[in-house]
Design a protein around this motif. Structure first.
Motif, PDB file in Angstrom:
ATOM      1  N   HIS A  94      21.131  -0.928  -0.804  1.00 27.89           N
ATOM      2  CA  HIS A  94      20.785  -1.803  -1.971  1.00 27.89           C
ATOM      3  C   HIS A  94      21.071  -0.898  -3.361  1.00 27.89           C
ATOM      4  CE1 HIS A  94      18.241  -5.120  -0.440  1.00 27.89           C
ATOM      5  NE2 HIS A  94      18.291  -4.247   0.794  1.00 27.89           N
ATOM      6  N   ASP A  95      20.949   0.355  -3.295  1.00 32.07           N
ATOM      7  CA  ASP A  95      21.300   1.113  -4.409  1.00 32.07           C
ATOM      8  C   ASP A  95      22.600   1.305  -4.658  1.00 32.07           C
ATOM      9  OD1 ASP A  95      18.428   2.489  -5.287  1.00 32.07           O
ATOM     10  OD2 ASP A  95      18.806   2.404  -3.164  1.00 32.07           O
ATOM     11  N   GLN A  96      23.357   1.435  -3.502  1.00 29.25           N
ATOM     12  CA  GLN A  96      25.066   1.589  -3.436  1.00 29.25           C
ATOM     13  C   GLN A  96      25.767   0.423  -3.680  1.00 29.25           C
ATOM     14  OE1 GLN A  96      25.322   3.228   0.454  1.00 29.25           O
ATOM     15  NE2 GLN A  96      24.392   5.312  -0.333  1.00 29.25           N
ATOM     16  N   PHE A  97      25.372  -0.563  -3.186  1.00 30.00           N
ATOM     17  CA  PHE A  97      26.105  -1.891  -3.297  1.00 30.00           C
ATOM     18  C   PHE A  97      25.431  -3.114  -3.657  1.00 30.00           C
ATOM     19  CE2 PHE A  97      28.044   0.919   0.242  1.00 30.00           C
ATOM     20  CZ  PHE A  97      29.204   1.345  -0.530  1.00 30.00           C
ATOM     21  N   GLY A  98      24.265  -3.026  -3.811  1.00 30.82           N
ATOM     22  CA  GLY A  98      23.389  -4.339  -4.414  1.00 30.82           C
ATOM     23  C   GLY A  98      22.916  -5.168  -3.697  1.00 30.82           C
ATOM     24  N   SER A  99      22.812  -4.761  -2.220  1.00 30.07           N
ATOM     25  CA  SER A  99      22.372  -5.670  -1.153  1.00 30.07           C
ATOM     26  C   SER A  99      21.888  -4.720   0.007  1.00 30.07           C
ATOM     27  CB  SER A  99      23.486  -6.821  -0.824  1.00 30.07           C
ATOM     28  OG  SER A  99      24.478  -6.155   0.145  1.00 30.07           O
ATOM     29  N   SER A 100      21.256  -5.557   0.949  1.00 32.16           N
ATOM     30  CA  SER A 100      21.228  -4.894   2.129  1.00 32.16           C
ATOM     31  C   SER A 100      22.572  -4.699   2.855  1.00 32.16           C
ATOM     32  CB  SER A 100      20.277  -5.541   3.091  1.00 32.16           C
ATOM     33  OG  SER A 100      20.017  -5.204   4.292  1.00 32.16           O
ATOM     34  N   GLY A 101      22.579  -3.664   3.729  1.00 31.17           N
ATOM     35  CA  GLY A 101      23.720  -3.518   4.546  1.00 31.17           C
ATOM     36  C   GLY A 101      23.815  -4.350   5.822  1.00 31.17           C
ATOM     37  N   CYS A 102      22.677  -4.782   6.306  1.00 24.98           N
ATOM     38  CA  CYS A 102      22.134  -5.631   7.453  1.00 24.98           C
ATOM     39  C   CYS A 102      22.411  -7.214   7.054  1.00 24.98           C
ATOM     40  CB  CYS A 102      20.689  -5.221   7.764  1.00 24.98           C
ATOM     41  SG  CYS A 102      20.292  -6.137   9.396  1.00 24.98           S
ATOM     42  N   VAL A 103      22.909  -7.839   8.119  1.00 21.80           N
ATOM     43  CA  VAL A 103      23.222  -9.201   7.908  1.00 21.80           C
ATOM     44  C   VAL A 103      22.471  -9.975   8.924  1.00 21.80           C
ATOM     45  CG1 VAL A 103      25.434  -8.998   6.639  1.00 21.80           C
ATOM     46  CG2 VAL A 103      25.402  -9.177   9.246  1.00 21.80           C
ATOM     47  N   GLY A 104      21.778  -9.232   9.831  1.00 22.64           N
ATOM     48  CA  GLY A 104      20.879  -9.705  10.959  1.00 22.64           C
ATOM     49  C   GLY A 104      21.699 -10.534  11.960  1.00 22.64           C
ATOM     50  N   CYS A 105      22.822  -9.844  12.364  1.00 18.41           N
ATOM     51  CA  CYS A 105      23.528 -10.385  13.600  1.00 18.41           C
ATOM     52  C   CYS A 105      23.177  -9.933  14.960  1.00 18.41           C
ATOM     53  CB  CYS A 105      25.132 -10.009  13.428  1.00 18.41           C
ATOM     54  SG  CYS A 105      25.551  -8.362  13.651  1.00 18.41           S
ATOM     55  N   GLY A 106      22.265  -8.801  14.839  1.00 14.80           N
ATOM     56  CA  GLY A 106      21.630  -8.435  16.228  1.00 14.80           C
ATOM     57  C   GLY A 106      22.672  -7.513  17.201  1.00 14.80           C
ATOM     58  N   ARG A 107      23.880  -7.310  16.656  1.00 12.14           N
ATOM     59  CA  ARG A 107      24.684  -6.690  17.645  1.00 12.14           C
ATOM     60  C   ARG A 107      24.062  -5.171  17.978  1.00 12.14           C
ATOM     61  NH1 ARG A 107      28.451  -9.211  14.055  1.00 12.14           N
ATOM     62  NH2 ARG A 107      30.218 -10.215  15.193  1.00 12.14           N
ATOM     63  N   CYS A 108      23.554  -4.606  16.889  1.00 10.44           N
ATOM     64  CA  CYS A 108      23.067  -3.297  17.198  1.00 10.44           C
ATOM     65  C   CYS A 108      22.195  -3.213  18.381  1.00 10.44           C
ATOM     66  CB  CYS A 108      22.638  -2.264  16.041  1.00 10.44           C
ATOM     67  SG  CYS A 108      21.212  -3.289  15.031  1.00 10.44           S
ATOM     68  N   ILE A 109      21.165  -4.182  18.363  1.00  9.07           N
ATOM     69  CA  ILE A 109      20.094  -4.421  19.359  1.00  9.07           C
ATOM     70  C   ILE A 109      20.860  -4.621  20.685  1.00  9.07           C
ATOM     71  CG2 ILE A 109      18.176  -5.905  19.866  1.00  9.07           C
ATOM     72  CD1 ILE A 109      17.828  -6.643  16.895  1.00  9.07           C
ATOM     73  N   THR A 110      21.645  -5.550  20.516  1.00  6.00           N
ATOM     74  CA  THR A 110      22.214  -6.150  22.151  1.00  6.00           C
ATOM     75  C   THR A 110      22.727  -4.848  22.676  1.00  6.00           C
ATOM     76  OG1 THR A 110      22.480  -8.321  21.346  1.00  6.00           O
ATOM     77  CG2 THR A 110      23.859  -7.752  23.068  1.00  6.00           C
ATOM     78  N   TRP A 111      23.883  -4.155  21.880  1.00  3.26           N
ATOM     79  CA  TRP A 111      24.713  -3.149  22.384  1.00  3.26           C
ATOM     80  C   TRP A 111      24.198  -1.749  22.503  1.00  3.26           C
ATOM     81  CZ3 TRP A 111      28.366  -5.109  25.040  1.00  3.26           C
ATOM     82  CH2 TRP A 111      28.686  -6.662  25.040  1.00  3.26           C
ATOM     83  N   CYS A 112      22.696  -1.494  21.944  1.00  2.18           N
ATOM     84  CA  CYS A 112      22.353  -0.362  22.118  1.00  2.18           C
ATOM     85  C   CYS A 112      21.773  -0.114  23.876  1.00  2.18           C
ATOM     86  CB  CYS A 112      20.937  -0.155  21.426  1.00  2.18           C
ATOM     87  SG  CYS A 112      20.154   1.247  21.791  1.00  2.18           S
ATOM     88  N   PRO A 113      22.496   0.792  24.445  1.00  2.00           N
ATOM     89  CA  PRO A 113      22.313   1.086  25.764  1.00  2.00           C
ATOM     90  C   PRO A 113      20.675   1.093  26.066  1.00  2.00           C
ATOM     91  CG  PRO A 113      23.512   2.853  24.972  1.00  2.00           C
ATOM     92  CD  PRO A 113      23.333   1.954  23.651  1.00  2.00           C
ATOM     93  N   VAL A 114      20.182   1.761  25.058  1.00  2.84           N
ATOM     94  CA  VAL A 114      18.585   1.804  25.659  1.00  2.84           C
ATOM     95  C   VAL A 114      17.760   0.583  24.804  1.00  2.84           C
ATOM     96  CG1 VAL A 114      18.603   4.174  26.089  1.00  2.84           C
ATOM     97  CG2 VAL A 114      18.270   3.467  23.864  1.00  2.84           C
ATOM     98  N   GLY A 115      18.412  -0.269  24.109  1.00  7.03           N
ATOM     99  CA  GLY A 115      17.636  -1.513  23.520  1.00  7.03           C
ATOM    100  C   GLY A 115      16.922  -1.094  22.345  1.00  7.03           C
ATOM    101  N   ILE A 116      17.211  -0.143  21.549  1.00  9.48           N
ATOM    102  CA  ILE A 116      16.490   0.145  20.374  1.00  9.48           C
ATOM    103  C   ILE A 116      16.575  -1.029  19.391  1.00  9.48           C
ATOM    104  CG2 ILE A 116      16.316   1.451  18.442  1.00  9.48           C
ATOM    105  CD1 ILE A 116      16.959   3.890  20.152  1.00  9.48           C
ATOM    106  N   ASP A 117      15.658  -1.794  18.944  1.00  5.53           N
ATOM    107  CA  ASP A 117      15.656  -2.751  18.212  1.00  5.53           C
ATOM    108  C   ASP A 117      15.308  -2.456  16.650  1.00  5.53           C
ATOM    109  OD1 ASP A 117      14.825  -5.135  16.635  1.00  5.53           O
ATOM    110  OD2 ASP A 117      14.061  -6.159  18.400  1.00  5.53           O
ATOM    111  N   ILE A 118      16.234  -2.673  15.701  1.00  4.93           N
ATOM    112  CA  ILE A 118      15.913  -2.188  14.269  1.00  4.93           C
ATOM    113  C   ILE A 118      14.771  -3.081  13.810  1.00  4.93           C
ATOM    114  CG2 ILE A 118      18.275  -1.329  13.922  1.00  4.93           C
ATOM    115  CD1 ILE A 118      18.715  -3.564  12.068  1.00  4.93           C
TER     116      ILE A 118
END
Lengths: 301, 376
Positions: B340-364
């Motif tokens: 937010h400070d750097q670019f004026g928005s969140s860096g997350c768009v809610g696509c869920g990829r980091c959840i799906t492709w985390c081998p141990v299923g960490i969910d942000i």
């Protein structure tokens, strides 16, 4: 027509289709280094040397603010961020003092007078030398941290009448590690400067002060309420220097530190140099201490 | 429909058979069409020659650490959601040569010629991905500096968005205000209308370029019943979304940099960097310098990097972020707070990829909630 599908606003004018190899775009590519030739190489310490550079293909001069840095490229070896340590009043000669501690700086070490290296820059925020006019100036440096501060010292000396008391407090590991020793001795001989040097460990014939640079700060020599402090050195040294300055009564929004982080691009693209919300390459390396104080105490941030 | 024939049309209806002509039309305009297709058991973004290559009849089942393609009960082109790749691999390739230089005497000569980049037409861009592209636009043109290669590829790109008919199991775009319906940033946007009576696409036009391409196709203006049908699709996707990001996460994380949850998640995190590679906004890179065998030609390459490596924060004397907890904290606080400070928005768009492709299923979303619910 349902209100959910109102005519959408047309996108802003699309730029003309330009290929990546277009010279227009490459003209503005911040990742392209410019060739600079080494005019003089000077050995400073056992692992530290100074290069004086001038543009190899033009006569353009590189105006810079004291505290800014360049990315120096050694052919085939890579780039390293190095602060500028020359006199800002003489931008025709680009001066860099470098410690050989990694593959790139070791490749730079091997270069000789007449060789060409690549330069991108200058980058980053400078010491607040204009804002400090009318104030006392305290410069606290540790080790090679004196190199990014030297342009600020030159600037203050160039316009000495604009500043109040000026103190330079410098700490090195051993007497053999004192950077710019002859210059420090010359400055120490000036009536309008307070210069003091201490070493962590006395070796050889050293009969000067022994101890951390923080102790020099505690001796004062400046009016804390009217002081701007510029601090550069290892992070642990800066931590204690800031503490000492604050104990003297210098406000944390008049203390500036220069931070070091891993840098690959220097233009905010690579992400490596982040410290909390700051990109050290763009928002720093010089940061007003009150802006980073909450982050400074957090380990491994 | 009141738009004059020469101005962008608000919306139109295409028969599903027209997708082929849309792809052909884009190719005819000189674009390389990139779109979803199935490879190695996942939907990936690759060059498309015809609409037949789309994943007709396939949907994805996604959850923490899990992705499976399953046969859908209907023959939709876009019942899949997002796969492991994102469009950044085309706008900001994983490996890029920045320049090449030749040694000349005691100096060197810069040679800057890179192979020309195709003009891409991205076919099937989801709303979250449109937002991700706009976020990267602000990264690579930050006011002080711009990446000319990125700008050129971006300016040339044609975007066909697709409105999601269903969320995947890891999606949370609705709570990030980035979807599921595409609202801007496209040339054309499709909504798939599929039932027992029809298989058509509602087309919304977002630009003059989009209108020009649509003009080459057989379409009819969309009527009220078409809009209603599309609205049903949009609502269904939004209402079926299972995950949400807690509100106020930016402030929450900034005030909890020493929360014990970082130690806990640091224990589970493998530091593999998958999340950063699949994230459509992660932009960090490193440099690699190479020379040929003679040492006369040197090249500088830029490669995707990850803040989960030890090298990432290395300075003389050691890495800044030595612990797993510190590296995970860097990733999450950058993405959800400092961005937010750097670019004026969140860096997350809610696509869920980091959840799906985390081998141990960490969910942000779960990590953010755990900090909030435990004294954060």
């Amino acid at each position: 027509m349902a209100s959910t599908v109102d005519p959408l606003p047309a996108l802003s004018e699309h730029a003309p289709r330009v290929r990546e190899d277009s010279s227009d775009f490459f003209g503005a590519d911040p990742m392209l280094p410019a060739p600079y030739r080494i005019h003089k190489r000077r050995q400073e310490l056992s692992d530290t040397f100074t290069l004086e550079l001038a543009p190899a293909d033009s006569s353009r001069s590189l105006a810079f603010g004291p505290g800014q840095f360049n990315m120096l490229y050694a052919f085939g070896a890579g780039e390293a961020p190095v602060s500028i340590s020359g006199n800002p009043a003489n931008p025709a000669t680009l001066v860099h003092t470098i410690r050989a501690v990694g593959p790139v700086t070791e490749a730079l070490w091997d270069l000789k007078s007449g060789d060409v290296l690549g330069v991108r820059g200058p980058f980053g925020a400078a010491w607040p030398v204009a804002e400090a006019e009318g104030s006392d100036v305290v410069i606290v440096a540790g080790g090679i941290g004196l190199a990014p501060l030297r342009p600020a010292i030159y600037h203050v000396l160039n316009q000495r009448e604009k500043y109040g008391s000026v103190c330079i407090y410098y700490g090195a590991r051993t007497p053999a590690d004192i950077l710019y020793r002859s210059e420090l001795e010359k400055w120490r001989g000036q009536f309008d400067l307070t210069v003091d040097v201490t070493v962590d460990r006395a070796t050889g014939k050293w009969s000067g002060k022994v101890g951390v640079v923080t102790r020099l700060v505690a001796r004062g020599g400046f009016d804390p309420s009217q002081t701007v402090a510029l601090v550069c050195g290892p992070e642990i040294m800066m931590r204690y220097a800031v503490k000492s300055l604050k104990q003297q009564g210098v406000a944390n929004d008049r203390i500036y530190v220069s931070m070091e982080r891993n840098m690959k691009c220097a233009v905010g693209f690579c992400g490596h140099c982040q410290l909390g919300p700051y990109f050290i390459c763009r928002d720093g390396p010089v940061l007003r201490f009150d802006r980073i104080e909450p982050l400074f105490e957090i380990r491994e941030l | 429909m009141t738009a004059a024939p020469s101005s962008p049309t608000a919306s139109a209806i295409l028969d599903s058979a027209e997708l082929d002509r849309l792809i052909a039309g884009l190719s005819g305009e000189g674009y390389q069409v990139i779109g979803p297709t199935i490879r190695d058991g996942a939907v990936v973004y690759e060059p498309l020659q015809t609409a037949a290559a789309l994943p007709w009849g396939w949907a994805d089942r996604q959850d923490g650490g899990s992705y499976r393609l399953v046969k859908s009960e209907r023959n939709a082109a876009f019942d899949h959601v997002v796969g492991p790749q994102s469009w950044k691999r085309y706008l900001y390739p994983p490996v890029q040569r920045l320049w090449q230089a030749q040694r000349r005497g005691r100096g060197f000569l810069g040679v800057t010629r890179n192979p020309p980049t195709p003009h891409y037409a991205f076919f099937g861009v989801r709303s979250c991905e449109l937002h991700a592209i706009q976020i990267q636009d602000r990264v690579f043109n930050n006011g002080a500096f711009a990446d000319p290669g990125y700008l050129a590829r971006r300016a040339a790109a044609f975007i066909v968005a697709v409105n999601c008919a269903r969320p995947a199991g890891a999606c949370f775009c609705a709570s990030m205000n980035t979807g599921p319906r595409a609202s801007e940033g496209f040339d054309l946007a499709l909504t798939e209308l599929l039932d027992s009576e029809r298989h058509e696409f509602l087309v919304e036009v977002g630009s003059a370029k989009g209108a020009a391409i649509l003009g080459c196709l057989s379409y009819r203006p969309a009527g009220d019943s078409d809009i209603k049908a599309a609205q049903t699709v949009w609502d269904a996707a939004a209402n079926a979304m299972g995950r949400t990001m807690p509100a106020g996460v930016e402030t929450l994380l900034k005030h909890n940099l020493e929360h014990p949850r970082w130690d806990e998640v640091g224990q589970r995190c493998l530091n593999c960097g998958n999340c950063t590679l699949v994230c459509p906004t992660c932009f960090c890179t490193t440099m690699e310098d190479v020379t040929d065998l003679t040492g006369r030609t040197a090249e500088r390459w830029r490669k995707w990097d990850s803040c989960f490596t030890l090298d990432f924060s290395y300075i003389h004397g050691g890495s800044i972020r030595r612990d797993s907890r510190s590296r995970y904290r860097q990733w999450l606080t950058h993405k959800l707070a400092n961005w937010h400070d750097q670019f004026g928005s969140s860096g997350c768009v809610g696509c869920g990829r980091c959840i799906t492709w985390c081998p141990v299923g960490i969910d942000i979303t779960e990590e953010a909630r755990a900090i909030r619910d435990n004294g954060g």
